[in-house]
Each structure stands twice: as structure tokens, then as C-alpha cells.
Scaffold this active site. Structure first.
Site, PDB file in Angstrom:
ATOM      1  CG  ASP A 156      -2.116   0.869   1.123  1.00  0.00           C
ATOM      2  OD1 ASP A 156      -2.100   1.787   0.282  1.00  0.00           O
ATOM      3  OD2 ASP A 156      -3.074   0.649   1.879  1.00  0.00           O
ATOM      4  CG  HIS A 230      -8.688   0.937  -4.542  1.00  0.00           C
ATOM      5  ND1 HIS A 230      -9.597   1.816  -3.993  1.00  0.00           N
ATOM      6  CD2 HIS A 230      -7.481   1.246  -3.976  1.00  0.00           C
ATOM      7  CE1 HIS A 230      -8.979   2.606  -3.126  1.00  0.00           C
ATOM      8  NE2 HIS A 230      -7.699   2.290  -3.104  1.00  0.00           N
TER       9      HIS A 230
HETATM   10  C1  HEM Z   1      -3.985   2.684  -4.445  1.00  0.00           C
HETATM   11  C2  HEM Z   1      -5.407   0.051  -0.604  1.00  0.00           C
HETATM   12  C3  HEM Z   1      -8.698   3.456   0.519  1.00  0.00           C
HETATM   13  C4  HEM Z   1      -6.802   6.324  -2.899  1.00  0.00           C
HETATM   14  C5  HEM Z   1      -4.129   1.667  -3.524  1.00  0.00           C
HETATM   15  C6  HEM Z   1      -3.403   0.416  -3.572  1.00  0.00           C
HETATM   16  C7  HEM Z   1      -3.791  -0.313  -2.489  1.00  0.00           C
HETATM   17  C8  HEM Z   1      -4.772   0.465  -1.768  1.00  0.00           C
HETATM   18  C9  HEM Z   1      -3.292  -1.689  -2.074  1.00  0.00           C
HETATM   19  C10 HEM Z   1      -2.412  -0.004  -4.673  1.00  0.00           C
HETATM   20  C11 HEM Z   1      -1.002   0.362  -4.354  1.00  0.00           C
HETATM   21  C12 HEM Z   1      -0.726   1.824  -4.236  1.00  0.00           C
HETATM   22  O1  HEM Z   1      -0.579   2.543  -5.238  1.00  0.00           O
HETATM   23  O2  HEM Z   1      -0.692   2.272  -3.098  1.00  0.00           O
HETATM   24  C13 HEM Z   1      -6.434   0.741   0.014  1.00  0.00           C
HETATM   25  C14 HEM Z   1      -7.195   0.238   1.143  1.00  0.00           C
HETATM   26  C15 HEM Z   1      -8.122   1.206   1.459  1.00  0.00           C
HETATM   27  C16 HEM Z   1      -7.940   2.306   0.526  1.00  0.00           C
HETATM   28  C17 HEM Z   1      -6.967  -1.102   1.827  1.00  0.00           C
HETATM   29  C18 HEM Z   1      -9.172   1.198   2.527  1.00  0.00           C
HETATM   30  C19 HEM Z   1      -9.872   0.142   2.843  1.00  0.00           C
HETATM   31  C20 HEM Z   1      -8.480   4.529  -0.300  1.00  0.00           C
HETATM   32  C21 HEM Z   1      -9.199   5.774  -0.258  1.00  0.00           C
HETATM   33  C22 HEM Z   1      -8.655   6.591  -1.218  1.00  0.00           C
HETATM   34  C23 HEM Z   1      -7.600   5.844  -1.867  1.00  0.00           C
HETATM   35  C24 HEM Z   1     -10.345   6.084   0.715  1.00  0.00           C
HETATM   36  C25 HEM Z   1      -8.995   8.006  -1.607  1.00  0.00           C
HETATM   37  C26 HEM Z   1     -10.022   8.694  -1.168  1.00  0.00           C
HETATM   38  C27 HEM Z   1      -5.870   5.589  -3.599  1.00  0.00           C
HETATM   39  C28 HEM Z   1      -5.079   6.120  -4.692  1.00  0.00           C
HETATM   40  C29 HEM Z   1      -4.275   5.060  -5.163  1.00  0.00           C
HETATM   41  C30 HEM Z   1      -4.588   3.914  -4.319  1.00  0.00           C
HETATM   42  C31 HEM Z   1      -5.070   7.551  -5.223  1.00  0.00           C
HETATM   43  C32 HEM Z   1      -3.247   5.114  -6.302  1.00  0.00           C
HETATM   44  C33 HEM Z   1      -3.923   5.025  -7.637  1.00  0.00           C
HETATM   45  C34 HEM Z   1      -2.884   5.054  -8.754  1.00  0.00           C
HETATM   46  O3  HEM Z   1      -2.329   3.989  -9.083  1.00  0.00           O
HETATM   47  O4  HEM Z   1      -2.625   6.151  -9.259  1.00  0.00           O
HETATM   48  N1  HEM Z   1      -4.953   1.666  -2.423  1.00  0.00           N
HETATM   49  N2  HEM Z   1      -6.902   1.987  -0.313  1.00  0.00           N
HETATM   50  N3  HEM Z   1      -7.522   4.600  -1.295  1.00  0.00           N
HETATM   51  N4  HEM Z   1      -5.557   4.271  -3.394  1.00  0.00           N
HETATM   52 FE1  HEM Z   1      -6.282   3.104  -1.903  1.00  0.00          FE
END
Ligand code: HEM
Length: 318
Positions: A156, A230
């Protein structure tokens, strides 16, 4: 050159760019509304730098940091200043299946440290300084999990901006000169249904996140109008290009109570960017294709704060 230096000092951000740490805490406080409590809160906020130094000096690695965010409700009572352009309460987002709840919170302390003892020591000193003026609403201790993974077992934070892109994405600039150096902060505490998540095939989990689990490589975006991952739902583009935010999510858990979660925290130069990501996740893009991460993660809190530049915080003590 002297005026350039002065301008840089006036807009010096808090520790927005500090890296993910081994230990962290997310402390949300309510401030009482009477004059004496507000005065105490101003004085504690004004001494943020000193409080941090009292811990940092005892940390040989010098990696202890703390960011303070102030919410809409108390912005004027505490600062006496007009609102930063986009500072507003967290807007509840009700999708067909899942809701991003909006919950109370006046101040946020986002604490990062190389070990938990420093976190606890800081919180203890801080809460003693607030005394009766503040009521803790939530206090979550985050920890680093294997490989920097969340409790869904995916790495993450990969797509976070770095280098010069980091301040460009997170720090307010000329669009709101009075608050240059500040940053919008959104928090949400999520609880996971790990049994249901683990019952999925790894391939399905990877489709939901948009990255491979073991190697952490990006998967191609699904062709429209299919269900988006996501990663894709959280990619926000407009005429200026892609708008990044900084995420410092941390896992937290109390296994004895069956609680496993992700504490989401996002820093952004523009609040609307995070709001748009949340709309895509909870309502769907296109609706009603919501983010399937939410079928395994329930949002328990949701609050918006503004983390002002360091000099503004310091001035509150005067
Ligand atoms: C990408 C997990 C909630 C925004 C990711 C990734 C994971 C992840 C594993 C892919 C790796 C990375 O680029 O970090 C989670 C989990 C969440 C959560 C477990 C809650 C249960 C959120 C929320 C937001 C968010 C609430 C925004 C309001 C993003 C963004 C990316 C991302 C902007 C990168 C997208 C890209 O590749 O440009 N998240 N996330 N996430 N997440 Fe989340």
C-alpha cells in the site's frame, strides 16, 4: 535572497513529506467551546514545535514527526482567520450499497515514529497539556505490516508522488496565498471482513485492487464500461493531467476483538481531488459500479482537516 528566505519560512509546511514509519497514531480530538478551553487549545497548538522537539531530541534516528490538522468547525474560533478556500466538513457519500460516513472531530494529530514508546510519550504529554479542554474521540495505533502491506495483504502506497511531485500534489500554493504551505487532510478508519476477503481467489483480489499481490505490478485498466479496479477509480484526471494525493495508510488491529483495519489518511493540495476519489469509490464510475474493496472494508469514520503551515500554528500561541 533574504526576502525569498523569509517567504519560504512563512510557508514552511508541517512534516507532510515524512515517510511511512514503523509506528504511527491517529488521534482525533474534540475541543470544548468555552473561552478557556479555546485559549488552552490555541496555546497547545502554538507550542506544537516545542512538543515535537521534546520527543525528537530523545530519538537518535530523528525520524519522529507529527502533523496537526484543524477542522472546519473550530477553524475560526481557534485561528480568528477566514476559512482556507476548500475547508468544509466531510460530505457524507451514500452509494447504493456503501456509505462514506461523516463523523465528528476538531483536531487531528498524525504521529509517525520509529517505535511506539515515542508515540505514547508524545500523546501523554500532549493530552496533559490540553487537560479538560479536549476530549479524545478516537485514538488508533498503526503498525508496519510485512513489506509495507495493508491487512488485505497488498503493498500500500506505491503510487504516491515523490520528489518535486510530492509538494506539488500536497501543498497549497498561489491558488490560496494566505494559506500557502498548508495541506488538506482526510481520514477514514476502515474495518475489514478478512474472512470474506480471504475466501476470494488471489486473481479476484488482484482485479479489485488493480495490482498483482506478490510482485505489486500494475494491471491494465478494465475497458469501459466494465467494473474498474480501486487503482483506476482513484486515478483522477482533468485538463491539467493526473491529480495525485499522498496516502500514509497504516494497518491497525486488535485480534482479540476480531478487529483488523486500514486507517486511510490522504494529504492533498486540493480537497476536491480526494472528494472525487471517494465519489468514484462509493457511488461508482459509472454508477452503480462501486469500488469492490468496500465490500470487504467498512468506513467507520470520515473527517476533513487543514494542516496549516508551521508559522500559522506557531502564531496561535501568541
Ligand atoms: C492505491 C489500498 C482506501 C486512494 C491503492 C493500492 C492499495 C490500496 C493496495 C495499490 C497500491 C498503491 O498505489 O498504493 C487501500 C485500502 C483502502 C484504501 C486497503 C481502505 C480500505 C483509499 C481511499 C482513497 C484511496 C479512501 C482516496 C479517497 C488511492 C489512490 C491510489 C490507491 C489515489 C493510487 C492510484 C494510482 O495507481 O494512481 N490503495 N486503499 N484509497 N488508493 Fe487506496
Amino acid at each position: 535572497p533574504i526576502s525569498a528566505t523569509k517567504q519560504a519560512l512563512d510557508t514552511e509546511p508541517q512534516y507532510i513529506d515524512a515517510p511511512l514509519s514503523v509506528a504511527a497514531a491517529f488521534l482525533v480530538l474534540a475541543i470544548k467551546d468555552d473561552d478557556a478551553s479555546l485559549a488552552t487549545a490555541r496555546s497547545v497548538l502554538g507550542s506544537t514545535d516545542d512538543l515535537i522537539k521534546s520527543i525528537t531530541v530523545r530519538d537518535i534516528s530523528h525520524t519522529f514527526t507529527c502533523n496537526v490538522g484543524i477542522a472546519h468547525r473550530v477553524w475560526h474560533p481557534l485561528t480568528g482567520r477566514p476559512l482556507p478556500k476548500e475547508l468544509r466538513p466531510f460530505k457524507e457519500i451514500k452509494g447504493a450499497k456503501h456509505t462514506a460516513v461523516s463523523t465528528p472531530g476538531d483536531l487531528l494529530y498524525h504521529i509517525r515514529a520509529p517505535s511506539m514508546d515515542l508515540v505514547v510519550e508524545f500523546e501523554k504529554i500532549l493530552l496533559e497539556a490540553f487537560g479538560d479542554a479536549a476530549v479524545p474521540l478516537d485514538d488508533v495505533a498503526g503498525f508496519r505490516y510485512f513489506d509495507g502491506r495493508d491487512l488485505l495483504e497488498f503493498v500500500d502506497g506505491t503510487a504516491n508522488p515523490d520528489g518535486l511531485a510530492l509538494p506539488a500534489a500536497t501543498i497549497v500554493g498561489e491558488e490560496d496565498p494566505d494559506y500557502a504551505g498548508g495541506s488538506y487532510v482526510v481520514i477514514q478508519k476502515y474495518l475489514h471482513d478478512l474472512a470474506a476477503w480471504r475466501a476470494l481467489k488471489v486473481e479476484t483480489q488482484e482485479q479489485i485492487i488493480g495490482r498483482t499481490k506478490h510482485g505489486n505490478t500494475e494491471l491494465p485498466d478494465a475497458p469501459a464500461p466494465d467494473q474498474k479496479s480501486h487503482k483506476t477509480l482513484c486515478t483522477i484526471t482533468d485538463a491539467q493531467g493526473e491529480h495525485d494525493i499522498l496516502r500514509d495508510n497504516m494497518p491497525f488491529a486488535t485480534p482479540g476483538r476480531g478487529e483488523y483495519g486500514t486507517y486511510f489518511i490522504g494529504y492533498s493540495r486540493y480537497l476536491w481531488v480526494i472528494e472525487k476519489m471517494l465519489e468514484h469509490m462509493f457511488i461508482g464510475d459509472p454508477p452503480p459500479l462501486h469500488d469492490r474493496v468496500l465490500d470487504f472494508s467498512k468506513a467507520m469514520t470520515g473527517v476533513v482537516f487543514f494542516a496549516p503551515a508551521r508559522p500559522l500554528l506557531a502564531d496561535l500561541g501568541d
